[in-house]
Design an enzyme around this catalytic site. Structure first.
Site, PDB file in Angstrom:
ATOM      1  N   ARG A 208       0.799  -1.193   0.663  1.00 17.87           N
ATOM      2  CA  ARG A 208       0.016   0.192  -0.034  1.00 17.87           C
ATOM      3  C   ARG A 208       1.000   1.447   0.116  1.00 17.87           C
ATOM      4  NH1 ARG A 208      -2.175  -3.607   3.620  1.00 17.87           N
ATOM      5  NH2 ARG A 208      -4.817  -4.265   3.186  1.00 17.87           N
ATOM      6  N   LYS A 234      -1.950  -2.641   8.458  1.00 18.78           N
ATOM      7  CA  LYS A 234      -3.090  -2.514   8.918  1.00 18.78           C
ATOM      8  C   LYS A 234      -2.946  -3.051  10.183  1.00 18.78           C
ATOM      9  CE  LYS A 234      -5.815  -1.940   5.384  1.00 18.78           C
ATOM     10  NZ  LYS A 234      -7.020  -2.111   4.193  1.00 18.78           N
ATOM     11  N   HIS A 301      -3.041   3.558  -5.789  1.00 15.11           N
ATOM     12  CA  HIS A 301      -3.286   2.472  -5.306  1.00 15.11           C
ATOM     13  C   HIS A 301      -4.057   1.329  -6.279  1.00 15.11           C
ATOM     14  CE1 HIS A 301      -5.293   0.055  -1.580  1.00 15.11           C
ATOM     15  NE2 HIS A 301      -5.817  -0.235  -2.308  1.00 15.11           N
ATOM     16  N   ARG A 304      -1.346  -1.665  -6.815  1.00 13.83           N
ATOM     17  CA  ARG A 304      -1.462  -2.570  -5.712  1.00 13.83           C
ATOM     18  C   ARG A 304      -2.437  -3.162  -6.488  1.00 13.83           C
ATOM     19  NH1 ARG A 304      -1.297  -4.937  -0.929  1.00 13.83           N
ATOM     20  NH2 ARG A 304      -3.526  -4.985   0.168  1.00 13.83           N
ATOM     21  N   HIS A 327      -4.058  -9.158   3.067  1.00 10.99           N
ATOM     22  CA  HIS A 327      -4.977  -9.785   3.195  1.00 10.99           C
ATOM     23  C   HIS A 327      -5.693 -10.295   4.369  1.00 10.99           C
ATOM     24  CE1 HIS A 327      -6.468  -8.337  -0.972  1.00 10.99           C
ATOM     25  NE2 HIS A 327      -6.262  -6.682   0.044  1.00 10.99           N
ATOM     26  N   TYR A 336     -10.089 -10.984  -7.300  1.00  6.56           N
ATOM     27  CA  TYR A 336      -8.366 -10.960  -8.617  1.00  6.56           C
ATOM     28  C   TYR A 336      -9.113 -11.875  -9.536  1.00  6.56           C
ATOM     29  CZ  TYR A 336      -6.900  -7.231  -5.945  1.00  6.56           C
ATOM     30  OH  TYR A 336      -6.625  -5.495  -5.366  1.00  6.56           O
TER      31      TYR A 336
END
Length: 351
Positions: A208, A234, A301, A304, A327, A336
């Site tokens: 990110r 995150k 972004h 990514r 993730h 994806y």
């Protein structure tokens, strides 16, 4: 009256600006039959127009609105207050960085233990908020930014189908973009080396933008013919990515000789301070447009999404995509699989 999408100095101020106007819009449209103090409510609506200096001030006002009699306002406000804190921790620099993937991550982390009805309310709040911004923003040149958020299937609403697919570059466009990174006419060669280095790092590792600008000097480590980079995602969750030395060797050498960064940052501006996400996103957009590449979301972004799409197309390994992107939920990575043309061709052959 319409406003630029990034209309304040900082991301937090901008988000608060839009949130104040959105809840004002909801207050004026929700049922007011139970209102006990109409004069105070009218005053609050004016205060919302002028805005607030902090989310705590807005939170206090929303409690007052509920007590006055518009109890359903919390259905819209509470999820968006949580999104405000989520994005603040994420380190966003621009409202344009918010997309379906980020919102899916937010919903997955914030609604895991909530009822289906509450999950639905979160989705309604997000759709209402970004739909409102879609209609109310306008840049100086007369154009408007469009989120087009749908969130039809983010893993929390079983039985729903479809989701908006993210923008990405195909293989030919990636090659064109890579050449453009090197050919773009930067004014300062030292800054040019830094910009090329950070953009290539994002593109070739899928990290990110917020993770890239937060890399510490000690987290960029030489390992054989590659560099290992430790990033913090995150929730401050660490993971490791890798990039080939030959891809970044020249730019890295120039940047290491020039950089004087504070706080042990690996990337910084000319004052030694942390770069902003909005700066990187604008830079990526300018490079893309310089070679005629225009996508629905032209920001950083998208790189990514490009990394993840090409990674899955060449590996058919969803776990690899999940781990590479960091993730928490594999359903976030599953989007994806929709870009795998070989699998689609196989279905036509079978049929």
């Amino acid at each position: 009256m319409r406003y630029p999408i990034d209309c304040e100095k900082s991301f937090n101020d901008t988000f608060l600006f839009w949130l104040s106007r959105f809840v004002r819009n909801k207050i004026t449209s929700l049922s007011n039959r139970q209102v006990t103090d109409k004069e105070r409510l009218a005053q609050i609506i004016l205060e919302l127009i002028h805005g607030f200096d902090s989310i705590d001030e807005l939170k206090k006002i929303m409690k007052e609105v509920r007590n006055i009699g518009i109890t359903s306002i919390h259905v819209y406000y509470l999820p968006l207050e949580k999104l405000y804190h989520f994005m603040s921790h994420f380190g966003a620099g621009s409202m344009k960085e918010i997309d379906e993937e980020i919102l899916s991550d937010f919903l997955a982390s914030e609604t895991a233990n909530l009822s289906d009805a509450t999950k639905k309310n979160y989705r309604i709040a997000l759709l209402g908020f970004f739909g409102y911004i879609d209609k109310q923003n306008e840049e100086e040149n007369g154009t408007a930014f469009r989120y087009g958020i749908e969130l039809k299937n983010w893993g929390g609403l079983a039985g729903k189908s479809g989701t908006k697919l993210p923008s990405f570059l195909n293989k030919e466009e990636v090659n064109k973009f890579i050449n453009a990174i090197d050919d773009y006419p930067y004014k300062d060669q030292n800054i040019a080396a830094r910009n090329r280095l950070i953009i290539k790092t994002i593109l070739y590792t899928g990290i990110r933008v917020g993770e890239a600008i937060s890399i510490n000097q000690k987290d960029f480590i030489k390992d054989g013919d590659s560099y290992i980079i430790q990033v913090r995602g995150k929730g401050n969750k660490p993971r490791v990515v890798m990039i080939k030395e030959k891809i970044i060797k020249n730019d890295l050498s120039v940047w290491l000789d020039f950089r004087v960064c504070g706080e042990n940052l690996f990337f910084c501006n000319q004052k030694g301070k942390k770069l902003t996400q909005s700066y990187i996103s604008r830079l990526v957009e300018q490079i893309l447009l310089s070679v005629g590449l225009r996508k629905e979301k032209n920001g950083a972004h998208m790189l990514r999404h490009t990394f993840a799409t090409l990674l899955y197309q060449n590996s058919h390994d969803l776990i690899l995509v999940q781990e590479s992107l960091g993730h928490a939920d594999i359903n976030t990575s599953r989007i994806y699989t929709h870009f795998d043309k070989s699998q689609l061709k196989r279905t036509t052959d079978i049929f």
